[in-house]
Design a protein around this motif. Structure first.
Motif, PDB file in Angstrom:
ATOM      1  N   ILE A  42    -126.663 -79.369 -46.879  1.00  0.00           N
ATOM      2  CA  ILE A  42    -127.137 -79.240 -45.497  1.00  0.00           C
ATOM      3  C   ILE A  42    -128.618 -79.588 -45.424  1.00  0.00           C
ATOM      4  N   ARG A  43    -129.418 -79.054 -46.349  1.00  0.00           N
ATOM      5  CA  ARG A  43    -130.855 -79.364 -46.349  1.00  0.00           C
ATOM      6  C   ARG A  43    -131.104 -80.858 -46.518  1.00  0.00           C
ATOM      7  N   ARG A  44    -130.273 -81.532 -47.292  1.00  0.00           N
ATOM      8  CA  ARG A  44    -130.469 -82.955 -47.576  1.00  0.00           C
ATOM      9  C   ARG A  44    -130.349 -83.808 -46.311  1.00  0.00           C
ATOM     10  N   PHE A  45    -129.446 -83.436 -45.422  1.00  0.00           N
ATOM     11  CA  PHE A  45    -129.135 -84.299 -44.291  1.00  0.00           C
ATOM     12  C   PHE A  45    -129.585 -83.754 -42.931  1.00  0.00           C
ATOM     13  N   ALA A  46    -129.674 -82.469 -42.753  1.00  0.00           N
ATOM     14  CA  ALA A  46    -129.910 -81.894 -41.433  1.00  0.00           C
ATOM     15  C   ALA A  46    -131.300 -82.240 -40.911  1.00  0.00           C
ATOM     16  N   PRO A  47    -131.429 -82.393 -39.608  1.00  0.00           N
ATOM     17  CA  PRO A  47    -132.759 -82.603 -39.025  1.00  0.00           C
ATOM     18  C   PRO A  47    -133.605 -81.346 -39.196  1.00  0.00           C
ATOM     19  N   ASP A 113    -121.210 -79.905 -23.438  1.00  0.00           N
ATOM     20  CA  ASP A 113    -121.282 -81.190 -24.121  1.00  0.00           C
ATOM     21  C   ASP A 113    -122.698 -81.450 -24.630  1.00  0.00           C
ATOM     22  N   ALA A 114    -122.793 -82.137 -25.773  1.00  0.00           N
ATOM     23  CA  ALA A 114    -124.071 -82.606 -26.319  1.00  0.00           C
ATOM     24  C   ALA A 114    -125.118 -81.490 -26.373  1.00  0.00           C
ATOM     25  N   ALA A 115    -124.712 -80.334 -26.875  1.00  0.00           N
ATOM     26  CA  ALA A 115    -125.593 -79.165 -26.872  1.00  0.00           C
ATOM     27  C   ALA A 115    -126.267 -78.894 -28.213  1.00  0.00           C
ATOM     28  N   ALA A 116    -125.768 -79.502 -29.302  1.00  0.00           N
ATOM     29  CA  ALA A 116    -126.245 -79.126 -30.642  1.00  0.00           C
ATOM     30  C   ALA A 116    -126.667 -80.350 -31.438  1.00  0.00           C
ATOM     31  N   ASP A 133    -104.197 -79.666 -34.769  1.00  0.00           N
ATOM     32  CA  ASP A 133    -105.213 -78.633 -34.569  1.00  0.00           C
ATOM     33  C   ASP A 133    -106.532 -79.010 -35.243  1.00  0.00           C
ATOM     34  N   ARG A 134    -106.450 -79.603 -36.429  1.00  0.00           N
ATOM     35  CA  ARG A 134    -107.684 -80.052 -37.076  1.00  0.00           C
ATOM     36  C   ARG A 134    -108.350 -81.145 -36.249  1.00  0.00           C
ATOM     37  N   ALA A 135    -107.548 -82.022 -35.675  1.00  0.00           N
ATOM     38  CA  ALA A 135    -108.095 -83.082 -34.827  1.00  0.00           C
ATOM     39  C   ALA A 135    -108.806 -82.491 -33.613  1.00  0.00           C
ATOM     40  N   ARG A 136    -108.233 -81.431 -33.040  1.00  0.00           N
ATOM     41  CA  ARG A 136    -108.870 -80.788 -31.880  1.00  0.00           C
ATOM     42  C   ARG A 136    -110.211 -80.178 -32.270  1.00  0.00           C
ATOM     43  N   ALA A 137    -110.255 -79.522 -33.437  1.00  0.00           N
ATOM     44  CA  ALA A 137    -111.511 -78.897 -33.876  1.00  0.00           C
ATOM     45  C   ALA A 137    -112.588 -79.949 -34.126  1.00  0.00           C
ATOM     46  N   LEU A 138    -112.212 -81.059 -34.748  1.00  0.00           N
ATOM     47  CA  LEU A 138    -113.190 -82.120 -35.006  1.00  0.00           C
ATOM     48  C   LEU A 138    -113.621 -82.794 -33.706  1.00  0.00           C
ATOM     49  N   ALA A 139    -112.699 -82.953 -32.763  1.00  0.00           N
ATOM     50  CA  ALA A 139    -113.053 -83.526 -31.467  1.00  0.00           C
ATOM     51  C   ALA A 139    -114.010 -82.612 -30.706  1.00  0.00           C
ATOM     52  N   GLU A 140    -113.781 -81.314 -30.801  1.00  0.00           N
ATOM     53  CA  GLU A 140    -114.696 -80.358 -30.172  1.00  0.00           C
ATOM     54  C   GLU A 140    -116.085 -80.441 -30.803  1.00  0.00           C
ATOM     55  N   ALA A 141    -116.128 -80.554 -32.119  1.00  0.00           N
ATOM     56  CA  ALA A 141    -117.422 -80.679 -32.788  1.00  0.00           C
ATOM     57  C   ALA A 141    -118.153 -81.930 -32.307  1.00  0.00           C
ATOM     58  N   ARG A 142    -117.436 -83.047 -32.218  1.00  0.00           N
ATOM     59  CA  ARG A 142    -118.063 -84.276 -31.733  1.00  0.00           C
ATOM     60  C   ARG A 142    -118.555 -84.112 -30.303  1.00  0.00           C
ATOM     61  N   ARG A 143    -117.759 -83.486 -29.454  1.00  0.00           N
ATOM     62  CA  ARG A 143    -118.152 -83.281 -28.056  1.00  0.00           C
ATOM     63  C   ARG A 143    -119.458 -82.508 -27.946  1.00  0.00           C
ATOM     64  N   ILE A 144    -119.598 -81.493 -28.780  1.00  0.00           N
ATOM     65  CA  ILE A 144    -120.749 -80.595 -28.682  1.00  0.00           C
ATOM     66  C   ILE A 144    -121.998 -81.193 -29.321  1.00  0.00           C
ATOM     67  N   LEU A 145    -121.820 -82.127 -30.255  1.00  0.00           N
ATOM     68  CA  LEU A 145    -122.978 -82.762 -30.883  1.00  0.00           C
ATOM     69  C   LEU A 145    -123.724 -83.659 -29.895  1.00  0.00           C
ATOM     70  N   LYS A 146    -125.038 -83.636 -30.007  1.00  0.00           N
ATOM     71  CA  LYS A 146    -125.844 -84.629 -29.315  1.00  0.00           C
ATOM     72  C   LYS A 146    -125.643 -85.987 -29.990  1.00  0.00           C
ATOM     73  N   PRO A 147    -125.819 -87.085 -29.272  1.00  0.00           N
ATOM     74  CA  PRO A 147    -125.795 -88.390 -29.943  1.00  0.00           C
ATOM     75  C   PRO A 147    -126.790 -88.393 -31.113  1.00  0.00           C
ATOM     76  N   GLY A 148    -126.311 -88.824 -32.272  1.00  0.00           N
ATOM     77  CA  GLY A 148    -127.130 -88.779 -33.482  1.00  0.00           C
ATOM     78  C   GLY A 148    -127.044 -87.468 -34.230  1.00  0.00           C
ATOM     79  N   GLY A 149    -126.313 -86.479 -33.682  1.00  0.00           N
ATOM     80  CA  GLY A 149    -126.209 -85.170 -34.320  1.00  0.00           C
ATOM     81  C   GLY A 149    -125.316 -85.185 -35.550  1.00  0.00           C
ATOM     82  N   TRP A 150    -125.455 -84.147 -36.354  1.00  0.00           N
ATOM     83  CA  TRP A 150    -124.816 -84.073 -37.672  1.00  0.00           C
ATOM     84  C   TRP A 150    -123.697 -83.037 -37.715  1.00  0.00           C
ATOM     85  N   LEU A 151    -122.583 -83.409 -38.340  1.00  0.00           N
ATOM     86  CA  LEU A 151    -121.479 -82.482 -38.605  1.00  0.00           C
ATOM     87  C   LEU A 151    -121.355 -82.250 -40.102  1.00  0.00           C
TER      88      LEU A 151
END
Length: 280
Positions: A42-47, A113-116, A133-151
């Motif tokens: 996480i430290r290696r990649f996170a902003p 949307d785009a909150a994190a 269900d895994r696809a839904r969780a990953l789609a939710e993560a993408r929705r909540i990420l800001k453009p350029g955000g990290w998962l």
């Protein structure tokens, strides 16, 4: 949201986290290596802080409170009310508390949307046994990420139970052998015994499968990393982690093989590192 989350969780999974001390797990044995390497990646990649982090499946806050202490704005969500209450208790005692802490479901989050800047999924994919269900969780993560955000999304390796059985001499139990055989066959981990150390209902990934799931969610995958490397199966892992020199060797070997295709799956846990494309 609380009621939705409690209804959505498989009863076997809910009972497991109600009855096992998940809040203390990362301080014990091989889990210490898991925690050290997860934080390192996480430290290696996170902003840098004070970026906003949503920790989905954050349990009692092991990673959320670590990031809050480093200056991040951290929101924690978990499906287990007991663990959320423990996270709230720990946050209240922290110098830098969590910004919010609530019960929720990784497949249907109430975040905008785009909150994190960062979304952590360091647990939900373990227990979402259906691909949809895994696809839904990953789609939710993408929705909540800001453009350029990290998962950062963790999964359990397809081969983890076989290696755990070898390390802890569990393969003399035919019940455990049957569990391992099913894990290897289709990744569907089930524990019909009363042994809590045989884990609970889950799904165990192949590394290439985890990568494909991230790509299918519309994320740009940087890689799938083996978290622990081979060191977690050593019987004296606790003693090695307590010795600075031997601990450093464990971490270095894990780094050496973290993306080697022939070695990634030897880790107990895998970490998908991905981004939401800028402008998407």
């Amino acid at each position: 949201m609380d009621g939705f989350a409690s209804r959505a969780v498989d009863p076997a999974i809910a009972a497991f986290y109600q009855g096992t001390p998940e809040e203390d797990r990362l301080g014990q044995g091989a889990f210490q290596l898991e925690a050290a390497r997860t934080r390192e990646l996480i430290r290696r990649f996170a902003p840098p802080a004070p970026a906003t982090v949503l920790d989905v499946g954050g349990a009692a806050g092991a990673y959320a409170l670590w990031l809050a202490d480093a200056g991040y704005v951290v929101h924690l969500v978990d499906a287990a009310p007991r663990l959320v209450a423990e996270a709230q208790r720990r946050s209240a005692a922290a110098v830098r508390p969590l910004t919010s802490c609530r019960v929720g479901d990784a497949r249907s989050l109430d975040s905008p949307d785009a909150a994190a800047d960062v979304v952590l999924l360091l647990g939900p994919l373990y227990h979402l046994t259906e691909a949809a269900d895994r696809a839904r969780a990953l789609a939710e993560a993408r929705r909540i990420l800001k453009p350029g955000g990290w998962l950062f999304a963790a999964a359990i390796s397809r081969w983890s139970s076989a290696l755990d059985g070898l390390s802890r001499d569990l393969l003399s139990d035919p019940r455990f052998v049957a569990i391992v055989e099913q894990d290897l066959r289709d990744g569907q981990h089930r524990n019909p015994t009363d042994r809590l150390d045989y884990f609970t209902t889950g799904y165990f990934h192949r590394p290439d499968e985890l990568e494909r799931e991230g790509q299918a969610a519309g994320l740009g995958v940087l890689g799938v990393y083996g978290i622990e490397g081979p060191g977690w199966i050593l019987p004296d892992i606790t003693e090695r982690m307590a010795d600075d020199e031997r601990r450093a060797a464990l971490l270095e070997v894990a780094r050496m093989v973290e993306t080697e295709p022939a070695m990634v799956g030897i880790s107990a846990h895998l970490l998908l590192v991905a981004r939401r494309a800028a402008g998407s």
